[in-house]
Design an enzyme around this catalytic site. Sequence first.
Site, mmCIF file in Angstrom:
data_model
loop_
_atom_site.group_PDB
_atom_site.id
_atom_site.type_symbol
_atom_site.label_atom_id
_atom_site.label_comp_id
_atom_site.label_asym_id
_atom_site.label_seq_id
_atom_site.Cartn_x
_atom_site.Cartn_y
_atom_site.Cartn_z
ATOM 1 N N SER A 292 57.249 76.473 59.138
ATOM 2 C CA SER A 292 56.638 75.726 58.028
ATOM 3 C C SER A 292 56.742 76.531 56.738
ATOM 4 C CB SER A 292 55.167 75.453 58.336
ATOM 5 O OG SER A 292 54.442 76.672 58.224
ATOM 6 N N LYS A 293 56.457 75.837 55.647
ATOM 7 C CA LYS A 293 56.473 76.486 54.342
ATOM 8 C C LYS A 293 55.503 77.678 54.348
ATOM 9 C CE LYS A 293 54.191 74.948 50.460
ATOM 10 N NZ LYS A 293 53.765 76.206 49.900
ATOM 11 N N ARG A 294 54.378 77.474 55.021
ATOM 12 C CA ARG A 294 53.375 78.549 55.076
ATOM 13 C C ARG A 294 53.904 79.801 55.782
ATOM 14 N NH1 ARG A 294 49.371 76.292 57.990
ATOM 15 N NH2 ARG A 294 50.064 74.212 57.404
#
Length: 535
Positions: A292-294
């Site tokens: 994910s972007k996170r």
Amino acid sequence: MQKPPNDTGGFPFQCFRQWQLQEHTYLCSMNTVRVRFAPSPTGGLHLGGVRTVLYNYLFARQQGGQFILRIEDTDQTRYVDGAEQYIMDCLQWCGLVPDESPVHGGEYGPYRQSERKTLYRRYADQLVAAGQAYYAFDTPEALDQLRETHKAAGNSFFYNHEVRMGLNNSLRLLPEETQALLDAGTPYVIRIKVPANEFVSFTDMIRGDIAFDTNTTDDKVLLKADGMPTYHLAVVVDDYLMKITHAFRGEEWLPSAPIHLLLWKYLFGFDHMPQWAHLPLILKPDGNGKLSKRDGDRLGFPVYAMDWKDPKTGDLTKGFRELGFLPQAFINLLAALGWNDGSGQEIFTIDELIEKFNMDRVHVSGAKFDFEKAKWYNQEWIRKQPVAEWQSLVHQHLKEQGLVVPNDNYLTRVLELVKERCTLLTDFYTQAGFFFQAPQQWDMDAVRPKWNEDKKAFFTELVAIFATMTGWENAAIEEAFKTLATAKNIKPGELQLPMRVMLVGGKFGPAVFEIAAMIGRAATIARVENMLGAL
Ligand code: GLU
């Protein structure tokens, strides 16, 4: 060719598959391959999205077909300004330019679903008329209430065949009651009526046969209260109308497949249904779940193709492009996240990928993302390509960092000298900045411990020799340096490090005399004197 009966529920799967295969053989021989990338413009483009684009693109080019970009913007609540342009820019950067799109046009437009709004209604109405969908008047509040009650009882609420006859919809109401509500302008949605106790199935190009039990599928909304279709209705209608022959999308869309299968069956009798392939997920580096972007923020690497600035929050998410990836390398590393050609070859040009890509060799299981490996691809591409291919990109970056490049020729020579040391295009600033400006600081710790009066005297005399010697070539500089060192009885090796720090600022860079030759006599003398003064 015999078509299967409309009811695949009771239809032997084997035959269904056979029919599908025949149909597609037929399709492929009669029609051009048409594939699509169908993003929702909701934010930055994840590298998994670009990989989906890439596999679609490779397949289309290989088959002499068309690659279509369709913007799926029917969910107005998730629409983000600028996201569509950003997607276009990403595709442009990667060189994966569509044949048909909202900007390229084409015979099957509009290519933005919001502009096709009126077209979906008729299909929803057709389903209602056939008893395959129904009006549901339940208010959002009533549904929230039901969710709460179920939660309190320890289970989840699904709008499905078990509960629908007890809810506020046209299945339960009398026809005249439904009509009265419609006439009164009561808000409603249209839901698909998923049959109980059936199986729907298809053959995925990567995963093989997949069957779904309709009892685990809820009655998804097809048309929303604002008259917009949901993704489920729009994707099926548009794949049909745009004559899509193959639909490749991320594995996360697999749970939606039973709804889409039912819609293909109800609306089109499976006529011209595309062959589907659900691409494996791109996983976190430790393999634990989807990247994910996170994860990128947390682990310090980009997950988006290009920088993305959220127009609402102003937050900037870093992209591969701005970090200094070459588009060729980005494409190459994405191709390898889930596919290989079996030969051990790792570096592929786009033309080689077009030639060799094969859906049969796409893995079923997810591919772990490894940023070190991603950088390796970039380094290989920096080495592989002539400097001229990427010089302007580096030039741009150096300019942004405030450096002034005297001329292209000089820059080419610098880049040739340091390219082996650079993994990212942005590394050229740190690896070659000193060719354009004097170091702002010196690594004194590398010099001071072994610094003495003899060395100081050496450099003071060296400056005088440099100022008067004829010519300023690499070999001449080296010779002057070594002759003086011998005369002073100091090992040249002990003098080269201070000289390097004087010219460069640190213990790095190509051969020191080469650097002196490149930056010129005046700059060399100035830099030596400068540090002598500071030591
Ligand atoms: N709109 C979907 C997305 O955002 C498309 C999925 C599909 O290709 O069917 O990815």
